[in-house]
Write a protein that holds these residues in place. Structure first.
Motif, mmCIF file in Angstrom:
data_model
loop_
_atom_site.group_PDB
_atom_site.id
_atom_site.type_symbol
_atom_site.label_atom_id
_atom_site.label_comp_id
_atom_site.label_asym_id
_atom_site.label_seq_id
_atom_site.Cartn_x
_atom_site.Cartn_y
_atom_site.Cartn_z
ATOM 1 N N THR A 3 18.923 21.004 23.333
ATOM 2 C CA THR A 3 17.865 21.081 24.342
ATOM 3 C C THR A 3 16.601 21.610 23.704
ATOM 4 O OG1 THR A 3 19.511 21.509 26.040
ATOM 5 C CG2 THR A 3 17.229 22.054 26.559
ATOM 6 N N LYS A 4 15.502 20.884 23.848
ATOM 7 C CA LYS A 4 14.245 21.266 23.214
ATOM 8 C C LYS A 4 13.582 22.392 23.991
ATOM 9 C CE LYS A 4 14.561 17.763 20.336
ATOM 10 N NZ LYS A 4 15.679 17.066 20.918
ATOM 11 N N PRO A 5 13.164 23.463 23.319
ATOM 12 C CA PRO A 5 12.444 24.531 24.018
ATOM 13 C C PRO A 5 11.071 24.087 24.489
ATOM 14 C CG PRO A 5 12.571 24.955 21.667
ATOM 15 C CD PRO A 5 13.419 23.769 21.908
ATOM 16 N N ASP A 30 10.787 16.998 18.597
ATOM 17 C CA ASP A 30 11.566 15.763 18.507
ATOM 18 C C ASP A 30 11.968 15.452 17.069
ATOM 19 O OD1 ASP A 30 11.455 15.425 21.211
ATOM 20 O OD2 ASP A 30 9.735 14.052 21.165
ATOM 21 N N ASN A 31 11.110 15.768 16.125
ATOM 22 C CA ASN A 31 11.362 15.454 14.707
ATOM 23 C C ASN A 31 11.994 16.616 13.946
ATOM 24 O OD1 ASN A 31 10.144 12.945 15.165
ATOM 25 N ND2 ASN A 31 8.102 13.735 14.618
ATOM 26 N N TYR A 32 12.305 17.713 14.651
ATOM 27 C CA TYR A 32 12.921 18.889 14.021
ATOM 28 C C TYR A 32 12.102 19.370 12.822
ATOM 29 C CZ TYR A 32 16.864 17.189 16.758
ATOM 30 O OH TYR A 32 17.655 16.757 17.782
ATOM 31 N N GLU A 33 10.836 19.579 13.036
ATOM 32 C CA GLU A 33 9.919 19.961 11.967
ATOM 33 C C GLU A 33 9.437 21.401 12.155
ATOM 34 O OE1 GLU A 33 7.918 15.546 11.237
ATOM 35 O OE2 GLU A 33 6.834 17.095 12.346
ATOM 36 N N SER A 34 8.822 21.927 11.106
ATOM 37 C CA SER A 34 8.140 23.215 11.169
ATOM 38 C C SER A 34 6.646 22.972 11.276
ATOM 39 C CB SER A 34 8.446 24.070 9.926
ATOM 40 O OG SER A 34 9.816 24.339 9.812
ATOM 41 N N ASN A 35 6.010 23.705 12.179
ATOM 42 C CA ASN A 35 4.581 23.491 12.361
ATOM 43 C C ASN A 35 3.996 24.694 13.092
ATOM 44 O OD1 ASN A 35 2.103 22.231 12.281
ATOM 45 N ND2 ASN A 35 2.905 20.249 12.994
ATOM 46 N N CYS A 36 2.672 24.738 13.141
ATOM 47 C CA CYS A 36 1.979 25.813 13.846
ATOM 48 C C CYS A 36 0.756 25.236 14.552
ATOM 49 C CB CYS A 36 1.582 26.932 12.876
ATOM 50 S SG CYS A 36 0.628 26.395 11.446
ATOM 51 N N PHE A 37 0.408 25.849 15.685
ATOM 52 C CA PHE A 37 -0.677 25.342 16.516
ATOM 53 C C PHE A 37 -1.450 26.502 17.124
ATOM 54 C CE2 PHE A 37 3.095 22.662 16.862
ATOM 55 C CZ PHE A 37 2.629 21.429 16.421
ATOM 56 N N MET A 53 0.836 29.615 17.804
ATOM 57 C CA MET A 53 2.240 29.294 17.994
ATOM 58 C C MET A 53 2.837 28.768 16.699
ATOM 59 S SD MET A 53 3.808 26.515 20.664
ATOM 60 C CE MET A 53 5.543 26.085 20.666
ATOM 61 N N GLN A 54 3.986 29.318 16.315
ATOM 62 C CA GLN A 54 4.706 28.875 15.116
ATOM 63 C C GLN A 54 6.092 28.400 15.529
ATOM 64 O OE1 GLN A 54 4.121 32.653 12.958
ATOM 65 N NE2 GLN A 54 3.269 31.426 11.291
ATOM 66 N N ILE A 55 6.487 27.220 15.032
ATOM 67 C CA ILE A 55 7.778 26.619 15.348
ATOM 68 C C ILE A 55 8.551 26.438 14.050
ATOM 69 C CG2 ILE A 55 8.965 24.650 16.385
ATOM 70 C CD1 ILE A 55 6.433 24.123 18.011
ATOM 71 N N ALA A 56 9.804 26.913 14.028
ATOM 72 C CA ALA A 56 10.650 26.777 12.839
ATOM 73 C C ALA A 56 12.059 26.409 13.277
ATOM 74 C CB ALA A 56 10.680 28.077 12.039
ATOM 75 N N PRO A 57 12.615 25.266 12.826
ATOM 76 C CA PRO A 57 13.998 24.908 13.171
ATOM 77 C C PRO A 57 14.987 25.729 12.357
ATOM 78 C CG PRO A 57 13.035 23.249 11.733
ATOM 79 C CD PRO A 57 11.941 24.236 12.032
ATOM 80 N N ILE A 58 16.080 26.148 12.992
ATOM 81 C CA ILE A 58 17.147 26.904 12.347
ATOM 82 C C ILE A 58 18.334 25.972 12.160
ATOM 83 C CG2 ILE A 58 18.604 28.956 12.447
ATOM 84 C CD1 ILE A 58 15.613 29.526 12.272
ATOM 85 N N ARG A 59 18.800 25.848 10.896
ATOM 86 C CA ARG A 59 19.892 24.928 10.585
ATOM 87 C C ARG A 59 21.169 25.707 10.254
ATOM 88 N NH1 ARG A 59 17.486 19.903 9.715
ATOM 89 N NH2 ARG A 59 15.220 20.024 9.405
ATOM 90 N N ASN A 60 22.315 25.098 10.564
ATOM 91 C CA ASN A 60 23.599 25.708 10.240
ATOM 92 C C ASN A 60 24.057 25.269 8.860
ATOM 93 O OD1 ASN A 60 24.392 23.068 10.578
ATOM 94 N ND2 ASN A 60 25.535 23.440 12.481
ATOM 95 N N GLU A 61 25.325 25.573 8.525
ATOM 96 C CA GLU A 61 25.820 25.240 7.184
ATOM 97 C C GLU A 61 25.931 23.745 6.954
ATOM 98 O OE1 GLU A 61 29.279 25.964 9.973
ATOM 99 O OE2 GLU A 61 27.378 26.921 9.462
ATOM 100 N N HIS A 62 25.914 22.942 8.027
ATOM 101 C CA HIS A 62 25.964 21.490 7.892
ATOM 102 C C HIS A 62 24.575 20.864 7.932
ATOM 103 C CE1 HIS A 62 30.272 21.831 8.372
ATOM 104 N NE2 HIS A 62 30.116 22.460 9.543
ATOM 105 N N GLU A 63 23.541 21.694 7.756
ATOM 106 C CA GLU A 63 22.149 21.224 7.767
ATOM 107 C C GLU A 63 21.788 20.577 9.102
ATOM 108 O OE1 GLU A 63 19.790 21.771 5.540
ATOM 109 O OE2 GLU A 63 21.246 22.978 4.449
ATOM 110 N N LYS A 64 22.406 21.035 10.176
ATOM 111 C CA LYS A 64 22.089 20.520 11.502
ATOM 112 C C LYS A 64 21.307 21.577 12.270
ATOM 113 C CE LYS A 64 24.217 18.713 15.720
ATOM 114 N NZ LYS A 64 25.489 18.388 16.413
ATOM 115 N N LEU A 69 13.103 28.558 16.369
ATOM 116 C CA LEU A 69 12.485 29.886 16.422
ATOM 117 C C LEU A 69 11.000 29.709 16.691
ATOM 118 C CD1 LEU A 69 12.615 32.957 16.058
ATOM 119 C CD2 LEU A 69 12.193 32.590 13.618
ATOM 120 N N CYS A 70 10.548 30.204 17.839
ATOM 121 C CA CYS A 70 9.150 30.071 18.236
ATOM 122 C C CYS A 70 8.534 31.465 18.350
ATOM 123 C CB CYS A 70 9.029 29.344 19.575
ATOM 124 S SG CYS A 70 9.765 27.701 19.592
#
Length: 403
Positions: A3-5, A30-37, A53-64, A69-70
Motif C-alpha cells: 500500500t502506497k503511503p 509507483d516506481n519504488y524510487e528515492s526522491n525529495c520534494f 519531503m524525503q522519500i526512501a524505500p526500505i528493502r528486505n533481504e530479498h531486495e523487495k 520512509l518519509c
C-alpha cells in the motif's frame, strides 16, 4: 501488494498544492524510487505549511520494497509568505512577520548548540572506551554539579585511569598464576619494585572509587559522598582491598614458608573479578569483526596460560614420590629433562634431594605448548599425560577445547 503511503497524506493537499509535484510524488511511490520534494501541504485547520519531503524505500533481504520512509521538515520560514483567506489584503511585510512568528520553533531547532552542550555530548568512541559500570545517559547534555572532591565517572581522567587499571589487571592475571605455580619468589629488585608500584596503584584506585560518582537505578548521577561510599563498600571494596595487599613484599623474605607465600600470592587472583566491570561494555565491541577476533584471541591465550600453570603444578607435585624419595621415570617432566639433556640428579652429598631438570623457561614453554595443542587439537604425543591426575586434567582440558 504494498500500500502506497501516497494515499495516506493526500488529504493534506489543497488548492495551492502544486499539481506537478503531486504527480512526481505519486510516480516516486509507483516506481519504488528515492526522491525529495518541496511541497505545500495543509494542516487540520487549513493552515498552509511548506515541507521539505524525503522519500526512501526500505528493502528486505530479498531486495523487495516492504515499506517507505518519509520525512518532513518545515521550511515555511525560508519560503515566500503564503496568502490564505486569513491574510487576504495584508501587505507582503505583514505576511512575512506572521510567517516568522509561526515558525519560531523551527528557528529554535536550527539554532546551534552552545559550547557546553557540545563538550558533554558523548561520541561513539568515548562510549566504547568508557570502562565504568555505567555511563552518563546520552540525553544528559549538561554536566551535573558535584562537590569539589568528587570525580565524574565519565570524565577523561577517570576513563584513562580505568584503562590503566585494566592493563594492570591483565598483568596480574598473567604473572600471579606463573609465580604461584613455578614457586618464584620476587628476589629480583626490578620485579619487586614493579609489583609494589602495581599494588600502590590499586590502593590509589580504592581511594578514587570513594570519590567517584555512579549512575543510580533511575538513571541519575549520584554525587552525594555518603551514598558513593556506601555503594562502594557494598560492591567492590572487599575485592579491591584483597587485591592491593603487598603480597610480593611478603614473598621477598627468605624465611617465609613457601606454602604460606603461595597462598598469599594466590589471593591476588581476585583482581580478575574486576574484569566484571568491563563485561557490560563488551557489546559495543561485538559490532566490529576485528575487535571480536582480537578479544577471542586474548581470552584464548589467557585461558591457555592458566591451564599451562596448572599442568605444570600437577607434574611438579607428582614427579617425585615423597614417601620413597624416588623420581617417577614415566612423568612428562622426567621425559622432557632427558630429551633436552638436563636430567634430574640425586644429591647424595648435600641436601639429599633431587636437583637439576629443565629450566623454568623451558618448563613453561613446554606446558604452554601442551595446553595449546590439547585445546586446539588432540595433541601430538611428544608431551603426554601418564599419571592419573595428569590424565584427568587432560580430559577436562580437551572438553573445554571442544566447546
Amino acid at each position: 501488494q504494498l500500500t502506497k503511503p501516497f494515499f495516506f497524506f493526500s488529504f493534506m493537499y489543497g488548492e495551492l498544492t502544486d499539481k506537478k509535484t503531486i504527480e512526481k510524488v505519486r510516480q516516486t511511490f509507483d516506481n519504488y524510487e528515492s526522491n525529495c520534494f518541496e511541497i505545500l501541504l495543509y494542516k487540520k485547520n487549513r493552515t498552509p505549511v511548506w515541507f521539505y519531503m524525503q522519500i526512501a524505500p526500505i528493502r528486505n533481504e530479498h531486495e523487495k520494497v516492504v515499506l517507505f520512509l518519509c520525512t518532513f521538515k518545515d521550511i515555511t520560514l525560508f519560503k515566500q509568505p503564503i496568502e490564505d483567506d486569513s491574510t487576504k489584503g495584508w501587505t507582503k511585510f505583514a505576511r512575512l512577520t506572521r510567517a516568522l512568528t509561526n515558525s519560531r520553533s523551527v528557528l529554535q531547532q536550527l539554532t546551534p548548540m552552545n559550547k557546553a552542550e557540545v563538550v558533554h555530548k558523548h561520541s561513539r568512541l568515548a562510549e566504547v572506551l568508557q570502562l565504568g559500570s555505567d555511563i552518563l545517559p546520552q540525553y544528559k547534555q549538561e554536566a551535573p554539579k558535584t562537590p569539589p572532591h568528587i570525580i565524574l565517572h565519565y570524565c577523561a581522567f577517570k576513563t584513562t585511569w580505568d584503562w590503566v587499571i585494566l592493563i594492570l589487571t591483565f598483568y596480574t592475571a598473567i604473572m600471579v598464576p606463573y609465580n604461584v605455580s613455578f614457586k618464584t619468589k620476587q628476589n629480583n629488585i626490578a620485579w619487586l619494585v614493579l609489583d609494589s608500584v602495581v599494588d600502590v596503584i590499586f590502593l590509589v584506585d580504592i581511594v578514587l572509587n570513594f570519590h567517584t560518582t555512579f549512575v543510580g537505578p533511575g538513571g541519575e548521577v549520584i554525587s552525594d559522598p555518603k551514598l558513593i561510599r556506601m555503594n562502594y563498600l557494598k560492591t567492590w571494596f572487599v575485592i579491591d582491598l584483597l587485591s592491593c595487599l603487598p603480597y610480593d613484599i611478603i614473598n621477598a623474605f627468605e624465611n617465609v614458608d613457601e606454602g604460606i607465600s603461595s597462598l598469599f600470592s594466590s589471593l591476588k587472583v581476585v583482581r580478575l573479578l574486576r574484569l566484571g566491570r568491563v563485561a557490560r561494555k563488551l557489546d559495543h565491541y561485538l559490532e566490529y569483526g576485528a575487535a571480536v577476533l582480537v578479544l577471542l584471541v586474548c581470552v584464548f591465550g589467557l585461558v591457555a596460560h592458566w591451564l599451562a600453570c596448572i599442568w605444570y603444578s600437577i607434574g611438579d607435585y607428582e614427579v617425585i614420590d615423597e614417601v620413597t624419595n624416588t623420581i617417577k621415570t614415566d612423568s612428562w617432566l622426567y621425559q622432557l629433562a632427558l630429551s633436552i639433556g638436563t636430567p634430574y640428579r640425586y644429591n647424595t652429598t648435600g641436601s639429599g634431594q633431587w636437583e637439576g631438570g629443565p629450566s623454568k623457561d623451558s618448563l613453561y614453554i613446554s606446558s604452554l605448548y601442551f595446553t595449546m595443542t590439547s585445546l586446539t587439537t588432540i595433541g601430538f604425543g611428544n608431551i603426554a599425560p601418564t599419571t592419573d591426575g595428569e590424565k584427568i586434567f587432560s580430559v577436562a582440558m580437551m572438553m573445554v577445547g571442544c566447546k
